[in-house]
Design an enzyme around this catalytic site. Sequence first.
Site, PDB file in Angstrom:
ATOM      1  N   ARG A  39      13.960  -2.954  26.995  1.00  8.61           N
ATOM      2  CA  ARG A  39      14.074  -3.475  28.417  1.00  8.61           C
ATOM      3  C   ARG A  39      13.620  -2.781  29.662  1.00  8.61           C
ATOM      4  NH1 ARG A  39      19.915  -4.906  29.112  1.00  8.61           N
ATOM      5  NH2 ARG A  39      20.573  -6.438  27.109  1.00  8.61           N
ATOM      6  N   GLY A  59      20.083  -0.121  28.205  1.00  8.17           N
ATOM      7  CA  GLY A  59      20.879  -0.969  27.741  1.00  8.17           C
ATOM      8  C   GLY A  59      22.369  -1.620  28.421  1.00  8.17           C
ATOM      9  N   ASP A  95      10.870   4.923  20.975  1.00  6.93           N
ATOM     10  CA  ASP A  95      11.757   4.217  20.568  1.00  6.93           C
ATOM     11  C   ASP A  95      12.704   5.475  18.957  1.00  6.93           C
ATOM     12  OD1 ASP A  95      11.417   3.392  17.607  1.00  6.93           O
ATOM     13  OD2 ASP A  95      10.236   2.017  17.379  1.00  6.93           O
ATOM     14  N   TYR A 146      25.103  -6.218  11.437  1.00  2.00           N
ATOM     15  CA  TYR A 146      25.628  -4.629  12.588  1.00  2.00           C
ATOM     16  C   TYR A 146      26.573  -4.476  12.091  1.00  2.00           C
ATOM     17  CZ  TYR A 146      28.203  -4.711  16.927  1.00  2.00           C
ATOM     18  OH  TYR A 146      27.410  -3.648  17.874  1.00  2.00           O
ATOM     19  N   GLY A 204      18.912   3.927  24.119  1.00  2.00           N
ATOM     20  CA  GLY A 204      19.449   3.004  24.914  1.00  2.00           C
ATOM     21  C   GLY A 204      19.789   3.054  25.879  1.00  2.00           C
TER      22      GLY A 204
HETATM   23  C1  VAH Z   1      27.945  -7.292  19.869  1.00  2.00           C
HETATM   24  N1  VAH Z   1      29.281  -6.416  21.883  1.00  2.00           N
HETATM   25  O1  VAH Z   1      28.353  -8.503  19.656  1.00  2.00           O
HETATM   26  C2  VAH Z   1      28.896  -6.114  20.692  1.00  2.00           C
HETATM   27  C3  VAH Z   1      29.872  -5.799  19.730  1.00  2.00           C
HETATM   28  C4  VAH Z   1      32.035  -6.254  19.927  1.00  2.00           C
HETATM   29  C5  VAH Z   1      31.435  -6.778  19.258  1.00  2.00           C
HETATM   30  O2  VAH Z   1      29.725  -4.671  19.126  1.00  2.00           O
HETATM   31  O3  VAH Z   1      27.671  -6.745  19.542  1.00  2.00           O
END
Ligand code: VAH
Length: 329
Positions: A48, A22, A64, A153, A19
């Site tokens: 990216r 990023g 990847d 997430y 990454g």
């Molecule tokens: C997100 N910037 O929104 C990240 C984070 C604090 C949140 O982990 O995915």
Amino acid sequence: MICFRSVKGHKMKKILVTGATGQIGSELTMALRDQFGADNVVAAGHSRQPLPNLQQSGPYCQLDVRDSSALRQLVEDYQIDTIFHLASLLSAVAEEKPQQAWDINMNGLLNVLETARLHDCAVFFPSSIGAFGAGTPAIDTPQDTIQRPSTLYGITKVAGELLCDYYHQRFGVDTRGLRYPGLISNIALPGGGTTDYAVDIFYQAVKNGHYDCFLGADTQLDMMYMPDAIDAAIQLMKTDGHKLHHRNAFNITAMSFTPRQLAAEIQKHLPGFTLAYRIDPVRQTIADSWPRHMDDSAARAEWGWQPRFNLSKMVGDMLDKIALKLSKG
Ligand code: VAH
């Protein structure tokens, strides 16, 4: 070159950053190259385009992280002993593509941990305030507390923390991690996070004197300026492993503010700046499920975490750097 001994006696001599193109990776790679020698830090990017200095200053390759044999080959070719595994989809994008987010975030991490087990590498894994949910105490969020996130997430971050602990306890892999808050930077843009407003606002303030914010005026979240985030990752990986009780993952924060408070700080430098609100319900719901302010005393006690940038110092530096960047085109 600085070397360190971890719990298993690793020396951070050959480093892989996944990454690397990023938001964190673009700066972490350069900081690691400064400290450990450019040829000793391999940057691996995927979707990216790398910034020119990242590609030109040291080894760069396409990877990847779901491709386990390509990952293993890379680690063998460069004799990697430490992996900073940053490749992941962020919170808002993960809500759009939950299956893909699970695939990249979980299978990518599993491949990294398996590779680390087979090749005796240390691993840094970034967790997040997203690893908490609405049932977590939102103020002074403890290091050890309820973690029931409602976002895909967040689920991958909690599972990631646990998987890293598992690989440490079961196989002795030297895994370490941080629960980052929203990160603010002026080099690479964040890609699809809930806290991205705190970066966008600076570009719009300097360019147009106005910003439409996608989170509500009083949405308070922990935040951190990128130089502190980079120092924290490197400092944690350099720490003598015997001092670490928590490992995966430490709460860390540097400041905590709302869009209204950030705008007021920007107005001290740009008095004509105006802020309006155009709420994005998806990102607002995500933000409302996260803590307002974490307790990071475990990080301070176990490895000496201490941020350098507070709100006013960060805003001054961001405005200077963004103005300079935009003036160059
Ligand atoms: C997100 N910037 O929104 C990240 C984070 C604090 C949140 O982990 O995915």
